[in-house]
Design a protein around this motif. Structure first.
Motif, short mmCIF file in Angstrom:
data_model
loop_
_atom_site.label_atom_id
_atom_site.label_comp_id
_atom_site.label_asym_id
_atom_site.label_seq_id
_atom_site.Cartn_x
_atom_site.Cartn_y
_atom_site.Cartn_z
N MET B 172 0.84 -1.21 0.00
CA MET B 172 0.00 0.00 0.00
C MET B 172 0.87 1.26 0.00
SD MET B 172 -3.19 -0.64 -0.20
CE MET B 172 -4.33 0.47 0.60
N VAL B 174 3.92 1.50 -1.27
CA VAL B 174 4.52 1.65 -2.59
C VAL B 174 3.47 2.13 -3.59
CG1 VAL B 174 5.71 0.42 -4.43
CG2 VAL B 174 6.28 -0.05 -2.06
N LEU B 175 2.26 1.62 -3.47
CA LEU B 175 1.18 2.08 -4.34
C LEU B 175 0.95 3.59 -4.14
CD1 LEU B 175 -1.10 1.42 -6.34
CD2 LEU B 175 -2.56 0.87 -4.41
N LEU B 178 3.63 5.49 -5.85
CA LEU B 178 3.40 5.47 -7.29
C LEU B 178 2.31 6.49 -7.66
CD1 LEU B 178 4.27 4.00 -9.87
CD2 LEU B 178 2.41 2.39 -9.52
#
Lengths: 153, 499
Positions: B172, B174-175, B178
């Motif tokens: 989550m 890293v998302l 991004l």
């Protein structure tokens, strides 16, 4: 299939993360990479997308190895009515004005609650439409369209 | 004494009539949403952010801060009287608070929660005032590499202290990073992931995401749990506990304040963690642990002191380093940016009135909460009888108009709907949205410092490890991760969250 997937929730989450990572790589395929010294716009997103794919694979694999809770049924009624009513709000606010946008949004979203009576829904939507007018237009002075253009002088 | 003159300046700012009113408004609103289950400070603050544009920055921040710590007071009221945690940080208060209420000691439980919270609030204000200047001094020596490593540590710690699966929480994060790359690349000016939409070129607004994932998704998620409210029929009784009870609780208040202040400063910390830790500690050191769950006053006093202390000390990293440690602080950073203030160590030097005014306002706010809230308990109880089915359409209305008024943009309303759907889906897959929001705010700063550090080092990636402070921070992050992966710690942690 069911025999391999022990924790459907984890597998689904993992697949989702992988899909987002892959999508980012595909969409960003032509972003210039650059070098470590002077990175282009594509350098950092590629690293991050790569990590996301790896973590997604990890999540999915644990879902294959360890037992976990099953996928539950989604409350589609609430989901569709609540989100749909906000879409209506967004669509109608600048076309039909605040009153219509709020009244219909409230009326529709009210039925996300299963045992809702018509009278209660109507009262609620009239009340909130009036409240929105008082707070946002009258008190805060936000420049919002109130009624459909041309309906009132 | 520099501290005293600083605080004096702060009180001059906080005690102006305008700021007193905003502080009062903030804590009252905070108590209100704290009492009501189903709506928390994250959704409330994101709803209100758009309307703070036209306020002076100091008043806006004083009010928004008041919502956060005010919610800690309110949360205890519904926990004690209705056995419903109004806030996540009051979950443990339900155990002994509701038991006390059933024994006819509801008033004492409310009273000790307020006394403990007030004491904790006073101490936390001092901690904040004393810790901030040296930390900001330290932060001035930080370069790009140090900032990068500090943010990595912050994100890792947020995961470690979070509930549930470690891998999912990391994903989550890293998302979120991004999603943070969406928009114009600040270094080169290129558009990334904007799909030709001009609304996205400034990046995904964190308020839009927060409103979708916490506001809209939260409403839908509330339909999963059937409403069940037994409003307590018994009398609340005297609010002031007797001397015996106060003496019994005083140790717990002291310990709770300490543990809460400490855990609040840590990245990933805040109000909730402290309350859990304090409850476990009280239970462990009690002579007779079996009293817990049956109305032990320490089980109310400790956690309630801890969550208030933690709510306030979590402002330390935000105000001194510009580093949010939980979603509420991420929103505070957003509120500052909206006002044109770049968060970071320079805020204290460049805008001392804002900095010290906000700190002093917390003490004022705590006093207001004790003086005004206890007599108002009856009103809050009445409010609890307003059912969620009547409440959620109003929350929906405020969220929808809030998103729209950010930029008078209908597109952002649709984006928030999208994030509402995404957020709900992720919750159902067992992924908490809080780390994502944190990473979304930190992401652009993370990338910026990553690139600058490498440019300064002429492309040498070992710079993050060879600079001592940076290397040390990364080492701590690694150790934290390893500790959590260690199986026995994992088990204890899962158990702690279950209790």
């Amino acid at each position: 299939m069911a025999g391999i997937i022990r924790a459907p929730r984890d597998v689904a989450a993992g697949v989702f993360f992988i899909a987002v990572g892959v999508a980012a790589l595909v969409v960003g395929a032509d972003y210039r990479l650059g070098t470590l010294l002077s990175m282009g716009p594509g350098y950092f997103p590629r690293i991050i997308a790569g990590i996301l794919i790896a973590l997604g694979a990890g999540v999915a694999l644990t879902g294959l190895r360890l037992q976990g809770p099953p996928l539950e049924r989604w409350p589609w009624r609430a989901l569709v009515l609540v989100l749909g009513s906000i879409v209506w709000f967004g669509w109608s606010l600048e076309r039909l004005g605040l009153i219509a946008a709020v009244a219909v949004m409230t009326f529709v979203s009210a039925y996300a609650e299963k045992d809702r009576g018509l009278v209660e829904a109507l009262l609620l939507s009239a009340f909130l439409a009036a409240l929105a007018w008082v707070i946002f237009v009258w008190a805060l002075g936000m420049p919002l369209l109130l009624w459909p253009e041309g309906a009132v002088d | 004494m520099e501290l005293l003159s600083n605080l004096a300046l702060g009180f001059q700012v906080a005690l102006t009539l305008d700021n007193l009113l905003y502080c009062f408004g903030g804590v009252i609103l905070g108590t209100l949403i704290g009492v009501l289950p189903g709506i928390g400070p994250v959704a409330t603050i994101s709803m209100l952010l758009p309307f703070t544009f036209h306020l002076p920055p100091t008043s806006a921040l004083i009010m928004l801060a008041g919502i956060y710590y005010g919610a800690q007071y309110g949360g205890s009221t519904s926990a004690i009287l209705v056995n419903l945690p109004g806030e996540a940080s009051s979950v443990v208060t339900c155990l002994d608070g509701y038991a006390m209420a059933r024994n006819g000691r509801a008033g004492h439980a409310l009273g000790i929660a307020a006394i403990g919270s007030f004491f904790a609030g006073c101490v936390a204000t001092l901690v904040l005032a004393a810790m901030a200047p040296p930390l900001a001094e330290l932060a001035f020596q930080f370069g790009a590499a140090e900032y990068f490593s500090l943010m990595v540590l912050g994100l890792v710690a947020a995961v470690v202290l979070a509930q549930g699966s470690l891998l999912k929480a990391l994903a989550m994060i890293v998302l979120g990073i991004l999603l943070g790359t969406v928009g114009m690349d600040t270094t080169t000016g290129d558009q990334r992931f904007t799909f030709g939409m001009p609304e996205l070129s400034d990046g995904l607004g964190f308020v839009v995401v927060a409103m979708g994932m916490f506001g809209f998704a939260g409403i839908i998620a509330n339909f999963d749990t059937p409403e069940n409210r037994d409003i307590l029929r018994t009398k609340i009784g005297s609010l002031l506990p007797g001397w015996k009870e106060i003496r019994q609780a005083s140790g717990a208040i002291l310990r709770g304040t300490g543990i809460g202040s400490l855990l609040g400063v840590l990245p990933g910390g805040g109000a909730m963690l402290g309350s859990f830790a304090s409850y476990m500690m009280e239970k462990r050191i009690a002579k007779d642990p079996s009293r817990f769950g049956k109305g032990a006053i320490e089980g109310v006093a400790g956690p309630e002191s801890a969550n208030n202390a933690g709510a306030q000390t979590s402002f330390v990293p935000m105000l001194t380093l510009g580093l949010p440690t939980n979603p509420v602080m991420a929103l505070m950073i957003g509120a500052m940016t909206i006002q044109g203030i770049q968060p970071g160590p320079q805020v204290m030097k460049q805008q001392p009135e804002l900095f010290w005014g906000m700190i002093a306002s917390m003490w004022v706010g705590n006093l207001l909460l004790v003086v005004l809230n206890l007599p108002l308990v009856g009103v809050w109880v009445k409010l609890l009888s307003v059912r969620y089915r009547l409440l959620y359409p109003a929350i929906l209305l405020f969220c929808a108009i809030g998103v729209y008024s950010l930029n008078s943009s209908v597109v952002e309303v649709f984006l928030a709907v999208g994030f509402g759907f995404l957020g709900y889906g992720l919750i159902r897959l067992g992924c908490e949205p809080a780390p994502l929001l944190l990473a979304l705010v930190l992401g652009p700063m993370l990338e910026d410092n990553f690139r600058r550090a490498l440019t300064i080092s002429r492309g040498d990636p070992t710079v993050f490890l060879t600079r001592p402070i940076s290397g040390g921070l990364l080492l701590i992050a690694l150790v934290l991760l390893l500790i959590v992966i260690a199986p026995n710690v994992r088990k204890a942690r899962d158990q702690a969250f279950k209790e």
